[in-house]
Design a protein around this motif. Sequence first.
Motif, PDB file in Angstrom:
ATOM      1  N   MET A  39       0.830  -1.020   0.103  1.00 30.38           N
ATOM      2  CA  MET A  39      -0.148  -0.044   0.111  1.00 30.38           C
ATOM      3  C   MET A  39       0.797   1.333   0.030  1.00 30.38           C
ATOM      4  SD  MET A  39      -2.824   1.227   2.851  1.00 30.38           S
ATOM      5  CE  MET A  39      -3.919   0.031   2.590  1.00 30.38           C
ATOM      6  N   SER A  40       0.558   2.064  -0.997  1.00 33.71           N
ATOM      7  CA  SER A  40       1.498   3.044  -1.134  1.00 33.71           C
ATOM      8  C   SER A  40       0.923   4.483  -0.041  1.00 33.71           C
ATOM      9  CB  SER A  40       1.638   3.622  -2.519  1.00 33.71           C
ATOM     10  OG  SER A  40       0.461   4.144  -3.202  1.00 33.71           O
ATOM     11  N   ASN A  41       1.790   5.349   0.375  1.00 35.64           N
ATOM     12  CA  ASN A  41       1.436   6.398   1.137  1.00 35.64           C
ATOM     13  C   ASN A  41       1.287   7.759   0.148  1.00 35.64           C
ATOM     14  OD1 ASN A  41       0.402   5.434   3.513  1.00 35.64           O
ATOM     15  ND2 ASN A  41       2.426   5.021   3.838  1.00 35.64           N
ATOM     16  N   GLU A  42       0.304   8.456  -0.039  1.00 35.41           N
ATOM     17  CA  GLU A  42       0.421   9.383  -1.043  1.00 35.41           C
ATOM     18  C   GLU A  42       0.925  10.680  -0.008  1.00 35.41           C
ATOM     19  OE1 GLU A  42      -1.964   6.779  -3.053  1.00 35.41           O
ATOM     20  OE2 GLU A  42      -2.142   7.342  -0.926  1.00 35.41           O
ATOM     21  N   ILE A  43       1.114  11.715  -0.948  1.00 35.77           N
ATOM     22  CA  ILE A  43       1.326  13.071  -0.069  1.00 35.77           C
ATOM     23  C   ILE A  43       0.297  13.840  -0.187  1.00 35.77           C
ATOM     24  CG2 ILE A  43       3.113  15.026  -0.161  1.00 35.77           C
ATOM     25  CD1 ILE A  43       5.320  13.253  -1.677  1.00 35.77           C
ATOM     26  N   LEU A  44      -0.040  14.237   0.982  1.00 39.30           N
ATOM     27  CA  LEU A  44      -1.246  15.113   1.280  1.00 39.30           C
ATOM     28  C   LEU A  44      -0.948  16.594   1.561  1.00 39.30           C
ATOM     29  CD1 LEU A  44      -3.435  12.505   3.494  1.00 39.30           C
ATOM     30  CD2 LEU A  44      -2.957  12.561   1.035  1.00 39.30           C
ATOM     31  N   GLU A  45      -1.703  17.379   0.926  1.00 44.63           N
ATOM     32  CA  GLU A  45      -1.508  19.044   1.529  1.00 44.63           C
ATOM     33  C   GLU A  45      -2.793  19.322   2.179  1.00 44.63           C
ATOM     34  OE1 GLU A  45      -1.530  22.623  -1.300  1.00 44.63           O
ATOM     35  OE2 GLU A  45      -0.180  21.029  -2.112  1.00 44.63           O
ATOM     36  N   LEU A  46      -2.759  19.869   3.259  1.00 47.05           N
ATOM     37  CA  LEU A  46      -3.856  20.432   3.842  1.00 47.05           C
ATOM     38  C   LEU A  46      -4.830  21.476   3.218  1.00 47.05           C
ATOM     39  CD1 LEU A  46      -5.751  20.468   6.402  1.00 47.05           C
ATOM     40  CD2 LEU A  46      -4.200  22.461   7.310  1.00 47.05           C
TER      41      LEU A  46
ATOM     42  N   ASP B 144     -12.457   9.566   0.287  1.00 41.63           N
ATOM     43  CA  ASP B 144     -11.422   8.444   0.265  1.00 41.63           C
ATOM     44  C   ASP B 144     -10.863   8.668  -1.019  1.00 41.63           C
ATOM     45  OD1 ASP B 144     -13.790   7.635  -1.350  1.00 41.63           O
ATOM     46  OD2 ASP B 144     -12.339   5.732  -1.551  1.00 41.63           O
ATOM     47  N   TYR B 145      -9.411   7.813  -0.763  1.00 34.54           N
ATOM     48  CA  TYR B 145      -8.874   7.565  -2.062  1.00 34.54           C
ATOM     49  C   TYR B 145      -8.555   6.109  -1.956  1.00 34.54           C
ATOM     50  CZ  TYR B 145      -5.035   7.087  -5.580  1.00 34.54           C
ATOM     51  OH  TYR B 145      -4.464   6.830  -6.694  1.00 34.54           O
TER      52      TYR B 145
ATOM     53  N   SER C  11      -9.648  16.537   8.860  1.00 35.47           N
ATOM     54  CA  SER C  11      -9.481  17.689   8.063  1.00 35.47           C
ATOM     55  C   SER C  11      -9.404  17.361   6.627  1.00 35.47           C
ATOM     56  CB  SER C  11      -8.437  18.642   8.198  1.00 35.47           C
ATOM     57  OG  SER C  11      -7.273  17.848   8.505  1.00 35.47           O
ATOM     58  N   ILE C  12      -9.762  18.260   5.593  1.00 36.91           N
ATOM     59  CA  ILE C  12      -9.491  17.828   4.148  1.00 36.91           C
ATOM     60  C   ILE C  12      -8.392  18.110   3.507  1.00 36.91           C
ATOM     61  CG2 ILE C  12     -10.706  18.187   1.871  1.00 36.91           C
ATOM     62  CD1 ILE C  12     -13.384  18.191   3.263  1.00 36.91           C
ATOM     63  N   HIS C  13      -7.753  17.276   2.796  1.00 33.25           N
ATOM     64  CA  HIS C  13      -6.375  17.490   2.222  1.00 33.25           C
ATOM     65  C   HIS C  13      -6.568  17.108   0.705  1.00 33.25           C
ATOM     66  CE1 HIS C  13      -4.440  17.185   6.130  1.00 33.25           C
ATOM     67  NE2 HIS C  13      -5.721  16.686   6.466  1.00 33.25           N
ATOM     68  N   ALA C  14      -5.635  17.749  -0.296  1.00 30.68           N
ATOM     69  CA  ALA C  14      -5.575  17.248  -1.229  1.00 30.68           C
ATOM     70  C   ALA C  14      -4.346  16.235  -1.535  1.00 30.68           C
ATOM     71  CB  ALA C  14      -5.064  18.557  -2.454  1.00 30.68           C
ATOM     72  N   VAL C  15      -4.664  15.186  -2.556  1.00 28.26           N
ATOM     73  CA  VAL C  15      -3.639  14.437  -2.757  1.00 28.26           C
ATOM     74  C   VAL C  15      -2.576  14.778  -3.826  1.00 28.26           C
ATOM     75  CG1 VAL C  15      -3.230  11.835  -3.685  1.00 28.26           C
ATOM     76  CG2 VAL C  15      -5.453  12.391  -2.317  1.00 28.26           C
ATOM     77  N   LYS C  16      -1.242  14.785  -3.681  1.00 32.55           N
ATOM     78  CA  LYS C  16      -0.319  14.984  -4.590  1.00 32.55           C
ATOM     79  C   LYS C  16      -0.116  14.137  -5.499  1.00 32.55           C
ATOM     80  CE  LYS C  16       2.067  19.291  -2.638  1.00 32.55           C
ATOM     81  NZ  LYS C  16       3.218  19.623  -2.168  1.00 32.55           N
ATOM     82  N   ILE C  17      -0.001  14.438  -6.823  1.00 36.44           N
ATOM     83  CA  ILE C  17       0.246  13.423  -7.736  1.00 36.44           C
ATOM     84  C   ILE C  17       1.358  13.962  -8.456  1.00 36.44           C
ATOM     85  CG2 ILE C  17      -1.103  11.279  -8.435  1.00 36.44           C
ATOM     86  CD1 ILE C  17      -3.279  13.364  -9.261  1.00 36.44           C
TER      87      ILE C  17
END
Length: 174
Positions: A1-8, A158-159, A168-174
């Motif tokens: 399972m990969s861990n995405e980078i999240l931005e608040l 979810d992703y 809180s809500i975060h954007a997934v950095k791709i």
Amino acid sequence: MSNEILELCISSADLELKVDELAAKIQSDYATKNLLVIGVLKGSVIFVSDLIRKIDLPLELSFIAISSYGKGQVSTGDVRLRFDIDLSCIDKDVLIVEDIVDTGYTLQFLKTHLKNKGSRSVKVCSLLDKPSKRVVEVDVDYIGFEVDDRFLVGYGLDYDNRYRNLPSIHAVKI
Ligand code: IMP
Ligand code: MG
């Protein structure tokens, strides 16, 4: 399972203020109505739980499950009913509670589906709105935040079924 980078993107404090604001509007608009709140599983679970606890009116709560997404981040437009509500809509003022409106396919489907059950009215409250992604036109009566075209997670969203538990809500950095 990969861990995405999240931005608040939206803090839990800002979410709480917005939920208070939306609940106050709904409470005043539905004061003389027959409110049936329908949460769209699973993304709206956290939002709808917080929202209804701030609405001081007699109301009923039900859930509906649909799917339009596969494993990824792009809507297929293929909306399917996974399971239906357990309460009658006859003479009820239905309020659909969504986490986010993206292409609009899901809401278009749900509004028709719930109107056909004999509801007196059908309105929509969505925490988030991504207007730049809209494919079909749908009216959203109560909107928490307009957001840019980024994939968001947390507070129910979810992703690949992860991150729903973030406060809180975060954007997934791709
Ligand atoms: P629509 O049918 O394209 O409007 O998609 C609505 C559904 O797609 C929402 O209820 C979400 O479950 C999901 N969705 C759309 N955008 C996002 C996002 O940025 N993060 C997580 N889920 C999303
Ligand atoms: Mg959803």
